[in-house]
Scaffold this active site. Sequence first.
Site, PDB file in Angstrom:
ATOM      1  N   GLY A 731     -40.269   2.306 -14.964  1.00 61.21           N
ATOM      2  CA  GLY A 731     -38.882   2.030 -15.320  1.00 61.21           C
ATOM      3  C   GLY A 731     -38.735   1.564 -16.748  1.00 61.21           C
ATOM      4  O   GLY A 731     -37.855   2.029 -17.473  1.00 61.21           O
ATOM      5  N   SER A1036     -29.406  -1.326 -14.229  1.00 62.14           N
ATOM      6  CA  SER A1036     -30.694  -1.267 -14.934  1.00 62.14           C
ATOM      7  C   SER A1036     -31.095   0.204 -14.987  1.00 62.14           C
ATOM      8  O   SER A1036     -31.631   0.754 -14.018  1.00 62.14           O
ATOM      9  CB  SER A1036     -31.757  -2.083 -14.208  1.00 62.14           C
ATOM     10  OG  SER A1036     -31.454  -3.451 -14.241  1.00 62.14           O
ATOM     11  N   THR A1037     -30.765   0.844 -16.090  1.00 62.67           N
ATOM     12  CA  THR A1037     -30.989   2.292 -16.169  1.00 62.67           C
ATOM     13  C   THR A1037     -32.456   2.653 -16.103  1.00 62.67           C
ATOM     14  O   THR A1037     -32.806   3.751 -15.699  1.00 62.67           O
ATOM     15  CB  THR A1037     -30.385   2.841 -17.474  1.00 62.67           C
ATOM     16  OG1 THR A1037     -30.944   2.153 -18.583  1.00 62.67           O
ATOM     17  CG2 THR A1037     -28.884   2.682 -17.477  1.00 62.67           C
ATOM     18  N   CYS A1038     -33.330   1.711 -16.509  1.00 59.10           N
ATOM     19  CA  CYS A1038     -34.752   2.019 -16.456  1.00 59.10           C
ATOM     20  C   CYS A1038     -35.219   2.215 -15.024  1.00 59.10           C
ATOM     21  O   CYS A1038     -36.201   2.903 -14.762  1.00 59.10           O
ATOM     22  CB  CYS A1038     -35.570   0.941 -17.162  1.00 59.10           C
ATOM     23  SG  CYS A1038     -35.286  -0.716 -16.534  1.00 59.10           S
ATOM     24  N   PHE A1039     -34.521   1.572 -14.062  1.00 63.21           N
ATOM     25  CA  PHE A1039     -34.852   1.732 -12.650  1.00 63.21           C
ATOM     26  C   PHE A1039     -33.808   2.537 -11.894  1.00 63.21           C
ATOM     27  O   PHE A1039     -33.898   2.649 -10.672  1.00 63.21           O
ATOM     28  CB  PHE A1039     -34.999   0.357 -11.985  1.00 63.21           C
ATOM     29  CG  PHE A1039     -36.245  -0.371 -12.393  1.00 63.21           C
ATOM     30  CD1 PHE A1039     -37.479   0.091 -12.003  1.00 63.21           C
ATOM     31  CD2 PHE A1039     -36.173  -1.509 -13.183  1.00 63.21           C
ATOM     32  CE1 PHE A1039     -38.637  -0.585 -12.380  1.00 63.21           C
ATOM     33  CE2 PHE A1039     -37.313  -2.176 -13.563  1.00 63.21           C
ATOM     34  CZ  PHE A1039     -38.565  -1.714 -13.167  1.00 63.21           C
TER      35      PHE A1039
END
Length: 1070
Positions: A731, A1036-1039
Amino acid sequence: MFSASQSSKAQFLDKARQAREERRELKERERAAVQLQALVRRFLCRCRLQREIRREVEDFFGTNECGSNKRSALSVFRIARKLLFVFNPKEDKERFEKLCRCILNSMDVENEPKVWYVSLALSKDLTLLWIKQIKDILWFCCEFLKQLKPDILQDSRLVNLHLTMLVTFTDTSTWKILRGKGETLRPAMNHICANIMGHLNQKGFYSVLQILLTNGLARSRPSLSKGSLTAIFSLPRVAALFGEKMQCQVLLADEVWECAASQPQWHFHAVFQRLAVIESHDLFRKFILFLSRESQCRDVCVCLEGSHTLCLLGNLVFLGSMNDQVLEEETAHFVGVLIQMLSYCQKYVSQKKSNLTHWHPVLGWFSQTVDYGLNESMPLLTKQLQHLWGVHMIRILFSDVLSKKLLENQEIAQLPAQPTSPQNSLPMKNLFKRAFQKSASVRNILKPVGGKRVDSAEVQKVCSICVLYQTTLTTLTQIRLQILTGLTYLDDLLPKLWAFICELGPQGGLKLFLECLNNDTEESKRLLAMLMLFCDCSRHLITILDDIEVYEEQISFKLEELVTISSFLNSFVFKMIWDGIVENARGETLELFHSVHGWLMVLYERDCRRRFAPEDHWLRKDLKPSVLFQELDKDKKRAQLLLQYIPHVIPHKNRVLLFRNMVTKEKEKLGLVETSSASPHVTHITIRRSRMLEDGYEQLRQLSQNAMKGVIRVKFVNDLGVDEAGIDQDGVFKEFLEEIIKKVFDPALNLFKTTSGDERLYPSPTSYIHENYLQLFEFVGKMLGKAVYEGIVVDVPFASFFLSQLLGHHHSVFYSSVDELPSLDSEFYKNLTSIKRYDGDISDLGLTLSYDEDVMGQLVCHELVPGGKTIPVTNENKISYIHLMAHFRMHIQIKSQTAALISGFRSIIKPEWIRMFSAPELQRLISGDNAEIDLEDLKKHTVYYGGFHGSHRVIIWLWDILANDFSPEERAMFLKFVTSCSRPPLLGFAYLKPPFSIRCVEVSDDQDTGDTLGSVLRGFFTIRKKEPGGRLPTSSTCFNLLKLPNYSKKSILREKLRYAISMNTGFELS
């Protein structure tokens, strides 16, 4: 005592032997001296005799010049015998010249039979001696002709003199002795001339003419006078009187005819002289009929070899263009002869340079000896050959095809044809006038119908003509484009040829040609040559036409016909591959495949840029992707060829799935996948948020290719130098990758620019202001490749022309920069095409072959060709200017930047993996699908945390709001809010990594410490510690995680969510 006696005897014998040797040597010296004296006396005597004879000859001609010209023929004969007895070409050149003039003068005297040199032929005692003398004199004339340089004034006069001698004594028409009562002697005198001509021919008379004409004509400007040319034309005419055998020898002297119509200074004179000869004796027809016999044509070609065979070919083509009647009557023989001659040359045409090849300006690399003396005349030879693909000859040869009616409206069919000019110049057509005529016409859409027997005379004739032009294309490699342009000049030839093809066979179309592939007969080869010529010409035409001409004016083909043709081509290529024909294809079959495939791909790429075919037109319904994948797993050749040549027959999503499978297999091969027995190598990097691009560049650019493809873990450091909380399970790397790409593709950084209009990205021409800018582009390419490799979609819209370069399409010979130019600058494209359509004199616009650009406040002039700023744009070079300008804007300006980015991208993504995608499909692979978001698919693959579940009240509200209250644009904004990309994954949300998840949160993000048992239970039972109405949803764009408060009302959820996605809050690290 005894030994002393023996010793004296031996000495005596030695002395006797020495004495004998001395006497023999003395005799040898005396005999040698006598021989030397004899040789010297003989030499001196011969020299004295030669001097006396030469003096006598000079006295004879000196007296002749000062006194009367009426010297008797006998005295001329005797002085000639003496001169020929001592003749030396170097010493007696002037004397021989005087002798020739004296003989010619004697022939001009009126009513003096004893003065006429030819009168000696009637003398019983001197006839044979006179014939031998005139043969020797005429051959010496030939020897001088070989050495003379017609471009030198003095030599030019001597050329006229010797040619006059040859013409005078090989033709009785000018002999005064045969006038009146002497007419009865003409048959005998003709026999003597034939004897003389035969003697000259045996000694190489026509080789002499060939050398003379090469010296005089194989240059940019001719040096032979009209008189000399008239004499040269007369000599073959004389030979033609002496029967077929002599005519064959005339034909071998191919340079005799090379002069016609190739030099403007004497063009009309030569044409007049030549037509008089040819028409009076019907020589052109006799030449064609003689060469139509295969063995004789082969012998002629072998005798002449490549360069001179090509000259003979040019002469025959030009003669054909000037003899319509013979050409129409002897079309079959004419076409057959040209095919044989081209096929002979083709055997020696090579594809590449080697120790055994020589460069030929028309044939290319040629494995026979090239006569470089002809190089200067190659432009003139090309002008002769141009008549073969000129409008006039095409109308004659393709008369059966062009006579077909494509127009239903008979009045329109009878529209007067525009006058045609010689094909040498190919003037620009009035496109708007033609467009108006087309819009007024009604034409049947041409589809395969069948019904015409392939063994009929009409079909065989058309097939032969197509074989001729196809052989021309494969032989004359250096003027191939010129030939194709000529063949496509008539707008109605190609559609009528397609209509002709549609009528062939019982059913027409595909089945007939597939049967031909399996039949190794001459008839099948001819039919396939017709298809091949049609494909080559049509591909060339569509390549040079712009979008207006294809889609609006519909020049040559209607769009519906292009759909029919592309369907035929698609099926034909598929069958060739799937039936195993291509696997073992060689020679002509392989050439046919590449020809048909090339035409198919030009249509497909045109359709990708601007659609003309219906949806799913390119797919093969009878091909099951599962079967193809199974065969690929088994390394079946036909499956690999299908993927290499026509991947578009497979549905796009199946190709994406195949691409993902290829990536997975490589990861497994490189050990980049977690297994029960081993873990992949992990690369750890530390990134400062304030210097994300710089740190990422420094730490990743040195990584090996395999390390870049492997697992990379990122740890962020904040501005205070403190490590940020969180564990990277792909992520954080996703966030890092997205942020890097967001920064480097920001036009403000000036690594990339946006196009005018749709604002799509391409490398900035002024990016060189950055230090190490090429290394930066390579790094960008690696990051982009890593995103595609890992299946991370990034919202980076590229310009279409740049995607084509990423795919390598710009290296194709069929690629047209002009076609891609609208994707860079539509206004600039309109300006360039207006130049193409400009009817006036384009030089009035004051353009040059250069491009002026404002670079950071300074005007910079870029030359499109060396010295381009001094070369004006004219009507002749304006098409080249348009292509050069488009090529400069899209390729030359950003060549190094593009090459660096492609190098980095291909270090991660193999070129063969993405060749199965078109430019729009590659954009979808990078940025996700541009289709509407499938909420059911998203819901099906959503993971819930913090007490949320699929039947939770807030979750039900959320899906209802997305489905019924949000517009498609707002749904795209929602997806961008939670994943950083507004487009869904190509294969659906099942392939979104990490999977989309929704988590129930109770407190703000800075107080959030993760899920606890209490928070989960409260979320599950909808128990709130306090009303979260004032808080917004975050992500949370990474996840791919949506953090959603447990709202009490649907209206509050709708209001807060809409506000959050519009303000783009979020991007937090959990």
